[in-house]
Scaffold this motif. Structure first.
Motif, PDB file in Angstrom:
ATOM      1  N   LEU A 253       1.061  -1.371  -0.525  1.00 33.05           N
ATOM      2  CA  LEU A 253      -0.315   0.178  -0.021  1.00 33.05           C
ATOM      3  C   LEU A 253       1.449   1.283  -0.163  1.00 33.05           C
ATOM      4  O   LEU A 253       0.597   2.121  -1.262  1.00 33.05           O
ATOM      5  CB  LEU A 253      -0.899   0.013   1.136  1.00 33.05           C
ATOM      6  N   ARG A 254       1.661   0.992   0.768  1.00 35.27           N
ATOM      7  CA  ARG A 254       2.566   2.292   1.003  1.00 35.27           C
ATOM      8  C   ARG A 254       3.422   2.670  -0.647  1.00 35.27           C
ATOM      9  O   ARG A 254       3.346   3.592  -1.074  1.00 35.27           O
ATOM     10  CB  ARG A 254       4.289   2.056   2.146  1.00 35.27           C
ATOM     11  N   ALA A 255       3.554   1.133  -1.220  1.00 31.28           N
ATOM     12  CA  ALA A 255       4.614   1.359  -2.275  1.00 31.28           C
ATOM     13  C   ALA A 255       3.907   2.054  -3.267  1.00 31.28           C
ATOM     14  O   ALA A 255       4.315   2.985  -4.422  1.00 31.28           O
ATOM     15  CB  ALA A 255       5.021   0.535  -2.430  1.00 31.28           C
ATOM     16  N   LEU A 256       2.758   1.882  -3.633  1.00 29.30           N
ATOM     17  CA  LEU A 256       2.086   2.000  -4.333  1.00 29.30           C
ATOM     18  C   LEU A 256       1.104   3.417  -4.214  1.00 29.30           C
ATOM     19  O   LEU A 256       1.065   4.427  -5.357  1.00 29.30           O
ATOM     20  CB  LEU A 256       0.397   0.923  -4.365  1.00 29.30           C
ATOM     21  N   ARG A 257       0.258   3.977  -2.857  1.00 29.96           N
ATOM     22  CA  ARG A 257       0.500   6.046  -2.776  1.00 29.96           C
ATOM     23  C   ARG A 257       1.307   6.111  -3.234  1.00 29.96           C
ATOM     24  O   ARG A 257       1.206   7.282  -4.019  1.00 29.96           O
ATOM     25  CB  ARG A 257      -0.117   5.669  -1.128  1.00 29.96           C
ATOM     26  N   ALA A 258       2.422   5.707  -2.561  1.00 30.92           N
ATOM     27  CA  ALA A 258       3.568   6.832  -3.051  1.00 30.92           C
ATOM     28  C   ALA A 258       3.989   7.621  -4.417  1.00 30.92           C
ATOM     29  O   ALA A 258       4.071   8.212  -5.027  1.00 30.92           O
ATOM     30  CB  ALA A 258       5.390   6.392  -2.241  1.00 30.92           C
ATOM     31  N   HIS A 259       3.627   5.493  -5.316  1.00 30.76           N
ATOM     32  CA  HIS A 259       3.964   5.843  -6.763  1.00 30.76           C
ATOM     33  C   HIS A 259       2.910   7.138  -7.343  1.00 30.76           C
ATOM     34  O   HIS A 259       2.924   7.721  -8.262  1.00 30.76           O
ATOM     35  CB  HIS A 259       4.413   4.349  -7.035  1.00 30.76           C
ATOM     36  N   VAL A 264       0.547  11.833 -10.236  1.00 29.69           N
ATOM     37  CA  VAL A 264      -0.526  13.444 -10.765  1.00 29.69           C
ATOM     38  C   VAL A 264       0.430  14.301 -10.054  1.00 29.69           C
ATOM     39  O   VAL A 264      -0.483  15.088 -10.786  1.00 29.69           O
ATOM     40  CB  VAL A 264      -1.593  12.748  -9.572  1.00 29.69           C
ATOM     41  N   ASN A 265       1.759  14.125  -9.114  1.00 31.56           N
ATOM     42  CA  ASN A 265       2.081  15.590  -9.098  1.00 31.56           C
ATOM     43  C   ASN A 265       2.362  16.082  -9.400  1.00 31.56           C
ATOM     44  O   ASN A 265       2.779  17.037 -10.779  1.00 31.56           O
ATOM     45  CB  ASN A 265       2.801  15.387  -7.809  1.00 31.56           C
ATOM     46  N   ILE A 270      -3.229   8.350 -16.304  1.00 34.35           N
ATOM     47  CA  ILE A 270      -3.622   7.258 -15.386  1.00 34.35           C
ATOM     48  C   ILE A 270      -2.548   5.579 -16.218  1.00 34.35           C
ATOM     49  O   ILE A 270      -1.996   5.495 -16.051  1.00 34.35           O
ATOM     50  CB  ILE A 270      -4.820   7.347 -15.365  1.00 34.35           C
ATOM     51  N   SER A 271      -2.407   5.526 -17.006  1.00 32.52           N
ATOM     52  CA  SER A 271      -2.074   4.321 -18.316  1.00 32.52           C
ATOM     53  C   SER A 271      -0.454   4.872 -17.778  1.00 32.52           C
ATOM     54  O   SER A 271      -0.301   3.280 -17.607  1.00 32.52           O
ATOM     55  CB  SER A 271      -2.201   4.588 -19.287  1.00 32.52           C
ATOM     56  N   ALA A 272      -0.368   5.643 -18.468  1.00 33.47           N
ATOM     57  CA  ALA A 272       1.490   5.833 -18.019  1.00 33.47           C
ATOM     58  C   ALA A 272       2.264   5.727 -16.359  1.00 33.47           C
ATOM     59  O   ALA A 272       2.908   4.516 -16.081  1.00 33.47           O
ATOM     60  CB  ALA A 272       2.419   7.268 -18.119  1.00 33.47           C
ATOM     61  N   ALA A 273       1.749   6.242 -15.415  1.00 35.62           N
ATOM     62  CA  ALA A 273       0.904   6.044 -13.776  1.00 35.62           C
ATOM     63  C   ALA A 273       1.208   4.004 -13.381  1.00 35.62           C
ATOM     64  O   ALA A 273       1.527   3.849 -12.916  1.00 35.62           O
ATOM     65  CB  ALA A 273       0.467   6.820 -12.819  1.00 35.62           C
ATOM     66  N   ILE A 274       0.448   3.961 -14.666  1.00 33.87           N
ATOM     67  CA  ILE A 274      -0.124   2.021 -14.034  1.00 33.87           C
ATOM     68  C   ILE A 274       1.354   1.521 -14.779  1.00 33.87           C
ATOM     69  O   ILE A 274       1.310   0.326 -13.670  1.00 33.87           O
ATOM     70  CB  ILE A 274      -1.064   1.196 -14.614  1.00 33.87           C
ATOM     71  N   ARG A 275       1.583   1.385 -15.722  1.00 37.21           N
ATOM     72  CA  ARG A 275       2.801   1.090 -16.422  1.00 37.21           C
ATOM     73  C   ARG A 275       4.270   1.033 -16.173  1.00 37.21           C
ATOM     74  O   ARG A 275       4.921   0.583 -15.382  1.00 37.21           O
ATOM     75  CB  ARG A 275       2.744   1.181 -17.646  1.00 37.21           C
ATOM     76  N   GLU A 302      -8.266   8.082  -6.732  1.00 33.88           N
ATOM     77  CA  GLU A 302      -8.112   8.298  -5.426  1.00 33.88           C
ATOM     78  C   GLU A 302      -7.064   9.144  -4.613  1.00 33.88           C
ATOM     79  O   GLU A 302      -7.817  10.107  -3.856  1.00 33.88           O
ATOM     80  CB  GLU A 302      -8.270   7.381  -4.123  1.00 33.88           C
ATOM     81  N   ILE A 303      -5.787   9.010  -5.208  1.00 35.79           N
ATOM     82  CA  ILE A 303      -5.216  10.016  -4.886  1.00 35.79           C
ATOM     83  C   ILE A 303      -5.065  11.360  -5.334  1.00 35.79           C
ATOM     84  O   ILE A 303      -4.952  12.401  -4.849  1.00 35.79           O
ATOM     85  CB  ILE A 303      -4.135   9.735  -5.172  1.00 35.79           C
ATOM     86  N   GLU A 304      -5.655  11.794  -6.520  1.00 36.17           N
ATOM     87  CA  GLU A 304      -5.945  12.810  -7.464  1.00 36.17           C
ATOM     88  C   GLU A 304      -7.073  13.339  -7.021  1.00 36.17           C
ATOM     89  O   GLU A 304      -7.260  15.214  -6.896  1.00 36.17           O
ATOM     90  CB  GLU A 304      -6.995  12.021  -8.996  1.00 36.17           C
TER      91      GLU A 304
END
Length: 306
Positions: A253-259, A264-265, A270-275, A302-304
């Motif tokens: 969860l930490r790694a996912l949220r940090a990435h 987002v910043n 979204i597709s690039a962030a997932i890849r 969620e973060i967005e």
């Protein structure tokens, strides 16, 4: 003729890999037990019960932690309870709004049990219960028969609550959600055992749902670290310890949220962030390849919104 019919039924069962759901409570601590569910998905074989169920014995009756996915699987859970104790199931605690946490409530309510859940679970159960049952019927067919979404009869409002059931203390911990809005952990201070519900997954990758909230999920995990339980009964996976829970749930969860926060910043789509998310440290967990893209997508959204 009878022999031919019996052989035909046996052949049909073998061809379709017929299996009965096997519910068995294993000791965790004195008077505390857990059934460890399948690590895979819901299936006709496991009757939708791919989650862990808890059992606590008190001088005045048994306490069940989660009620199973259907009326029929709840009945199998009850049979497994009877293999451990002659005590009636007097209380059921739902640890969240996922189907296998509460859709068996109707069976135990009919047996006279009081059903307890957090108040934040009520809207989630009402809104998703019908869809959950429809999905189970599609998977289970007749094995979902008799299931009626049945809400708790006692709602917990506070984040931290202490209740006594049968003379045994149960401390309930809620942090406004995680996997589902009503996620509530059950702490047994006498035995230092924590039932986390779906706040902790081990051995298999957790699932971020449309109703999940990863920031609150981590806040709930911080409660586990403060308690430092001797034994953790996760929502999915074998009974475990804190370091394993941290590695399989918190760290992911930490790694996912940090990435996703960085993406987002930066304004990444979204597709690039997932890849670009590096999930290799968690690829050893069951269902990782299947679940990672959806988890990443929902965490980004969620973060967005934050």
């Amino acid at each position: 003729m009878k022999t031919k019919n019996w052989l035909g039924a046996l052949a049909l069962c073998s061809a379709t890999l017929c299996h009965a759901l096997d519910v068995k409570f294993e000791p965790v601590a004195p008077g505390v037990y857990a059934h460890i569910g399948d690590l895979g998905g819901r299936s006709a074989d496991n009757e939708g019960l791919n989650a862990n169920i808890g059992l606590v014995l008190t001088p005045q009756g048994a306490v069940l932690i989660d009620s199973g996915a259907t009326f029929q699987s709840a009945r199998r859970i009850h049979e497994a309870v009877r293999a451990v104790t002659a005590q009636p199931v007097r209380w059921v605690i739902n640890t969240g709004g996922q189907d296998h946490r509460w859709l068996g409530n109707g069976y135990f309510a009919a047996q006279g049990a009081e059903v307890i859940a957090h108040a934040d679970a009520a809207p989630d159960m009402r809104s998703r219960g019908g869809d959950q049952l429809a999905a189970l019927r599609g998977t289970l067919g007749d094995k979902a028969a008799g299931t009626v979404p049945t809400l708790a009869t006692r709602w917990i409002d506070a984040n931290d609550s202490r209740i006594e059931l049968g003379g045994v203390v149960f401390e309930l911990r809620h942090r406004s959600g995680g996997h589902t809005p009503g996620d509530m952990m059950v702490w047994l201070p006498q035995t230092q055992v924590l039932f986390t519900g779906d706040i902790v997954y081990v051995q298999r990758l957790l699932g971020v749902l449309p109703v999940s909230h990863t920031r609150r999920w981590l806040e709930a995990f911080a409660v586990i670290e403060a308690l430092a339980p001797a034994r953790i009964v996760p929502g999915h996976g074998r009974v475990t310890d804190l370091p394993t829970a941290q590695a399989h749930t918190r760290d992911y969860l930490r790694a996912l949220r940090a990435h996703m926060a960085q993406a987002v910043n930066r304004g990444d789509d979204i597709s690039a962030a997932i890849r670009s998310f590096d999930g290799r440290p968690f690829e050893h967990l069951l269902n990782a390849a299947e679940l990672m893209p959806g988890n990443a997508s929902r965490t980004y959204l969620e973060i967005e919104r934050e």
